[in-house]
Design a protein around this motif. Sequence first.
Motif, PDB file in Angstrom:
ATOM      1  N   ILE A  82      -9.782 -20.315 -44.632  1.00 30.46           N
ATOM      2  CA  ILE A  82      -9.012 -19.189 -45.162  1.00 30.46           C
ATOM      3  C   ILE A  82      -7.687 -19.087 -44.425  1.00 30.46           C
ATOM      4  CG2 ILE A  82      -8.934 -16.659 -45.323  1.00 30.46           C
ATOM      5  CD1 ILE A  82     -12.015 -16.795 -45.749  1.00 30.46           C
ATOM      6  N   GLY A  83      -7.681 -19.329 -43.126  1.00 27.59           N
ATOM      7  CA  GLY A  83      -6.487 -19.171 -42.305  1.00 27.59           C
ATOM      8  C   GLY A  83      -5.487 -20.293 -42.426  1.00 27.59           C
ATOM      9  N   ALA A  84      -5.932 -21.503 -42.724  1.00 31.22           N
ATOM     10  CA  ALA A  84      -5.018 -22.650 -42.775  1.00 31.22           C
ATOM     11  C   ALA A  84      -3.920 -22.462 -43.820  1.00 31.22           C
ATOM     12  CB  ALA A  84      -5.792 -23.944 -43.016  1.00 31.22           C
ATOM     13  N   PRO A  85      -4.237 -22.084 -45.075  1.00 37.66           N
ATOM     14  CA  PRO A  85      -3.156 -21.859 -46.035  1.00 37.66           C
ATOM     15  C   PRO A  85      -2.244 -20.714 -45.615  1.00 37.66           C
ATOM     16  CG  PRO A  85      -5.249 -22.112 -47.172  1.00 37.66           C
ATOM     17  CD  PRO A  85      -5.544 -22.008 -45.700  1.00 37.66           C
ATOM     18  N   SER A  86      -2.794 -19.713 -44.954  1.00 38.73           N
ATOM     19  CA  SER A  86      -1.975 -18.590 -44.502  1.00 38.73           C
ATOM     20  C   SER A  86      -0.970 -19.042 -43.464  1.00 38.73           C
ATOM     21  CB  SER A  86      -2.860 -17.489 -43.912  1.00 38.73           C
ATOM     22  OG  SER A  86      -3.738 -17.007 -44.881  1.00 38.73           O
ATOM     23  N   PHE A  87      -1.343 -19.983 -42.604  1.00 37.35           N
ATOM     24  CA  PHE A  87      -0.437 -20.489 -41.583  1.00 37.35           C
ATOM     25  C   PHE A  87       0.781 -21.144 -42.229  1.00 37.35           C
ATOM     26  CE2 PHE A  87       1.064 -23.981 -38.891  1.00 37.35           C
ATOM     27  CZ  PHE A  87       1.472 -23.252 -37.798  1.00 37.35           C
ATOM     28  N   ALA A  88       0.537 -21.930 -43.283  1.00 35.66           N
ATOM     29  CA  ALA A  88       1.646 -22.595 -43.973  1.00 35.66           C
ATOM     30  C   ALA A  88       2.581 -21.556 -44.582  1.00 35.66           C
ATOM     31  CB  ALA A  88       1.122 -23.543 -45.053  1.00 35.66           C
ATOM     32  N   GLN A  89       2.033 -20.428 -45.058  1.00 33.67           N
ATOM     33  CA  GLN A  89       2.864 -19.381 -45.635  1.00 33.67           C
ATOM     34  C   GLN A  89       3.708 -18.685 -44.571  1.00 33.67           C
ATOM     35  OE1 GLN A  89       3.206 -18.844 -48.899  1.00 33.67           O
ATOM     36  NE2 GLN A  89       1.839 -20.558 -49.228  1.00 33.67           N
ATOM     37  N   MET A  90       3.236 -18.654 -43.329  1.00 30.90           N
ATOM     38  CA  MET A  90       3.954 -17.978 -42.254  1.00 30.90           C
ATOM     39  C   MET A  90       5.073 -18.844 -41.689  1.00 30.90           C
ATOM     40  SD  MET A  90       0.986 -15.930 -40.153  1.00 30.90           S
ATOM     41  CE  MET A  90       0.481 -17.388 -39.291  1.00 30.90           C
ATOM     42  N   THR A  91       5.080 -20.127 -41.952  1.00 30.66           N
ATOM     43  CA  THR A  91       6.113 -21.019 -41.430  1.00 30.66           C
ATOM     44  C   THR A  91       7.424 -20.721 -42.151  1.00 30.66           C
ATOM     45  OG1 THR A  91       4.458 -22.709 -40.994  1.00 30.66           O
ATOM     46  CG2 THR A  91       6.748 -23.427 -41.089  1.00 30.66           C
ATOM     47  N   ALA A  92       8.466 -20.478 -41.387  1.00 33.56           N
ATOM     48  CA  ALA A  92       9.778 -20.180 -41.966  1.00 33.56           C
ATOM     49  C   ALA A  92      10.322 -21.413 -42.683  1.00 33.56           C
ATOM     50  CB  ALA A  92      10.736 -19.741 -40.878  1.00 33.56           C
ATOM     51  N   ASP A  93      11.042 -21.167 -43.756  1.00 33.95           N
ATOM     52  CA  ASP A  93      11.652 -22.258 -44.518  1.00 33.95           C
ATOM     53  C   ASP A  93      12.655 -22.985 -43.618  1.00 33.95           C
ATOM     54  OD1 ASP A  93      12.784 -23.961 -46.352  1.00 33.95           O
ATOM     55  OD2 ASP A  93      13.422 -22.399 -47.729  1.00 33.95           O
ATOM     56  N   PRO A  94      12.458 -24.275 -43.372  1.00 31.66           N
ATOM     57  CA  PRO A  94      13.337 -25.022 -42.467  1.00 31.66           C
ATOM     58  C   PRO A  94      14.580 -25.589 -43.155  1.00 31.66           C
ATOM     59  CG  PRO A  94      11.532 -26.415 -43.126  1.00 31.66           C
ATOM     60  CD  PRO A  94      11.301 -25.074 -43.779  1.00 31.66           C
ATOM     61  N   THR A  95      14.993 -24.957 -44.250  1.00 34.09           N
ATOM     62  CA  THR A  95      16.146 -25.465 -44.996  1.00 34.09           C
ATOM     63  C   THR A  95      17.296 -24.471 -44.972  1.00 34.09           C
ATOM     64  OG1 THR A  95      15.497 -24.505 -47.128  1.00 34.09           O
ATOM     65  CG2 THR A  95      14.629 -26.686 -46.605  1.00 34.09           C
ATOM     66  N   THR A  96      18.500 -25.009 -45.056  1.00 32.61           N
ATOM     67  CA  THR A  96      19.699 -24.201 -45.287  1.00 32.61           C
ATOM     68  C   THR A  96      20.427 -24.846 -46.461  1.00 32.61           C
ATOM     69  OG1 THR A  96      19.888 -23.700 -42.938  1.00 32.61           O
ATOM     70  CG2 THR A  96      21.847 -23.330 -44.283  1.00 32.61           C
ATOM     71  N   TRP A  97      20.688 -24.047 -47.493  1.00 36.06           N
ATOM     72  CA  TRP A  97      21.346 -24.545 -48.694  1.00 36.06           C
ATOM     73  C   TRP A  97      22.725 -23.907 -48.839  1.00 36.06           C
ATOM     74  CZ3 TRP A  97      19.271 -28.264 -51.836  1.00 36.06           C
ATOM     75  CH2 TRP A  97      17.902 -28.531 -51.685  1.00 36.06           C
ATOM     76  N   LYS A  98      23.688 -24.711 -49.244  1.00 38.50           N
ATOM     77  CA  LYS A  98      25.029 -24.233 -49.590  1.00 38.50           C
ATOM     78  C   LYS A  98      25.431 -24.952 -50.870  1.00 38.50           C
ATOM     79  CE  LYS A  98      26.420 -23.330 -44.856  1.00 38.50           C
ATOM     80  NZ  LYS A  98      27.326 -23.672 -43.774  1.00 38.50           N
ATOM     81  N   SER A  99      26.365 -24.369 -51.594  1.00 36.81           N
ATOM     82  CA  SER A  99      26.831 -25.018 -52.821  1.00 36.81           C
ATOM     83  C   SER A  99      28.351 -25.119 -52.803  1.00 36.81           C
ATOM     84  CB  SER A  99      26.352 -24.251 -54.053  1.00 36.81           C
ATOM     85  OG  SER A  99      26.853 -22.927 -54.030  1.00 36.81           O
ATOM     86  N   GLU A 100      28.844 -26.050 -53.597  1.00 36.92           N
ATOM     87  CA  GLU A 100      30.286 -26.307 -53.654  1.00 36.92           C
ATOM     88  C   GLU A 100      30.630 -26.875 -55.026  1.00 36.92           C
ATOM     89  OE1 GLU A 100      33.551 -29.096 -51.269  1.00 36.92           O
ATOM     90  OE2 GLU A 100      31.416 -29.452 -50.965  1.00 36.92           O
ATOM     91  N   VAL A 101      31.815 -26.521 -55.506  1.00 38.32           N
ATOM     92  CA  VAL A 101      32.344 -27.100 -56.738  1.00 38.32           C
ATOM     93  C   VAL A 101      33.527 -27.976 -56.357  1.00 38.32           C
ATOM     94  CG1 VAL A 101      33.448 -26.651 -58.958  1.00 38.32           C
ATOM     95  CG2 VAL A 101      31.653 -25.109 -58.129  1.00 38.32           C
ATOM     96  N   LYS A 102      33.512 -29.231 -56.827  1.00 39.53           N
ATOM     97  CA  LYS A 102      34.636 -30.144 -56.605  1.00 39.53           C
ATOM     98  C   LYS A 102      35.254 -30.460 -57.967  1.00 39.53           C
ATOM     99  CE  LYS A 102      32.771 -32.438 -52.502  1.00 39.53           C
ATOM    100  NZ  LYS A 102      32.361 -33.733 -51.927  1.00 39.53           N
ATOM    101  N   LYS A 103      36.532 -30.149 -58.103  1.00 37.74           N
ATOM    102  CA  LYS A 103      37.231 -30.403 -59.361  1.00 37.74           C
ATOM    103  C   LYS A 103      37.691 -31.850 -59.393  1.00 37.74           C
ATOM    104  CE  LYS A 103      40.708 -28.440 -62.399  1.00 37.74           C
ATOM    105  NZ  LYS A 103      41.542 -27.272 -62.650  1.00 37.74           N
ATOM    106  N   LYS A 104      37.278 -32.582 -60.444  1.00 42.58           N
ATOM    107  CA  LYS A 104      37.677 -33.989 -60.575  1.00 42.58           C
ATOM    108  C   LYS A 104      38.919 -34.128 -61.458  1.00 42.58           C
ATOM    109  CE  LYS A 104      34.537 -37.153 -60.672  1.00 42.58           C
ATOM    110  NZ  LYS A 104      33.426 -38.021 -61.075  1.00 42.58           N
ATOM    111  N   ASN A 105      38.987 -33.334 -62.525  1.00 43.01           N
ATOM    112  CA  ASN A 105      40.173 -33.286 -63.382  1.00 43.01           C
ATOM    113  C   ASN A 105      40.149 -31.952 -64.130  1.00 43.01           C
ATOM    114  OD1 ASN A 105      38.632 -33.612 -65.834  1.00 43.01           O
ATOM    115  ND2 ASN A 105      38.558 -35.817 -65.455  1.00 43.01           N
ATOM    116  N   ALA A 106      40.926 -31.814 -65.183  1.00 44.81           N
ATOM    117  CA  ALA A 106      41.087 -30.515 -65.861  1.00 44.81           C
ATOM    118  C   ALA A 106      39.768 -29.922 -66.362  1.00 44.81           C
ATOM    119  CB  ALA A 106      42.067 -30.653 -67.019  1.00 44.81           C
ATOM    120  N   THR A 107      38.813 -30.769 -66.755  1.00 42.72           N
ATOM    121  CA  THR A 107      37.571 -30.234 -67.316  1.00 42.72           C
ATOM    122  C   THR A 107      36.305 -30.820 -66.687  1.00 42.72           C
ATOM    123  OG1 THR A 107      37.567 -31.898 -69.080  1.00 42.72           O
ATOM    124  CG2 THR A 107      38.633 -29.775 -69.578  1.00 42.72           C
TER     125      THR A 107
END
Length: 153
Positions: free
Chosen positions: A16-41
């Motif tokens: 019962i506790g093992a799945p709960s442990f995985a839920q308590m682990t903080a997300d080890p990811t950091t996400w960012k987004s960016e738009v790069k313009k290649k041409n007019a459209t």
Amino acid sequence: MQSVKSFVLFVALLFIGAPSFAQMTADPTTWKSEVKKKNATEYELVFHLTLKAGWHIWSLKPGGDGFQIVPTFVFAPNPKVKMKGTVSEKGKATTSVMEGVDGKVTYLSGNVDYTQTVTAPSGTKVNCTLTYQVCDDKMCLAPKDKDFTFSLP
């Protein structure tokens, strides 16, 4: 008899506790987004991922036994937006045999970029939901969804 009951209770609590442990682990990811313009459209929508040391994310083409949960990008329908190709990945890829997985698998660690090229008029908003799963050498966290909105300049 008491020791058998105690042992059974201990094993039950462990499961019962093992799945709960995985839920308590903080997300080890950091996400960012960016738009790069290649041409007019034409634009590149870039998803930048930084993983904490010891964690990895499955490649878009992981190989293995097919049970890996790969990153999935679902773009909201928008008649102004045309997808050009599919999402590509760039990062430090490792291909190896992994315990508990049939066949060789490919995963990425450190910094990873995912890129989708689109054609759309400036001022358009592009919405995307990303579903991903990250793992370390002991466990995989439950899949997570992350929403992104790209505003094309």
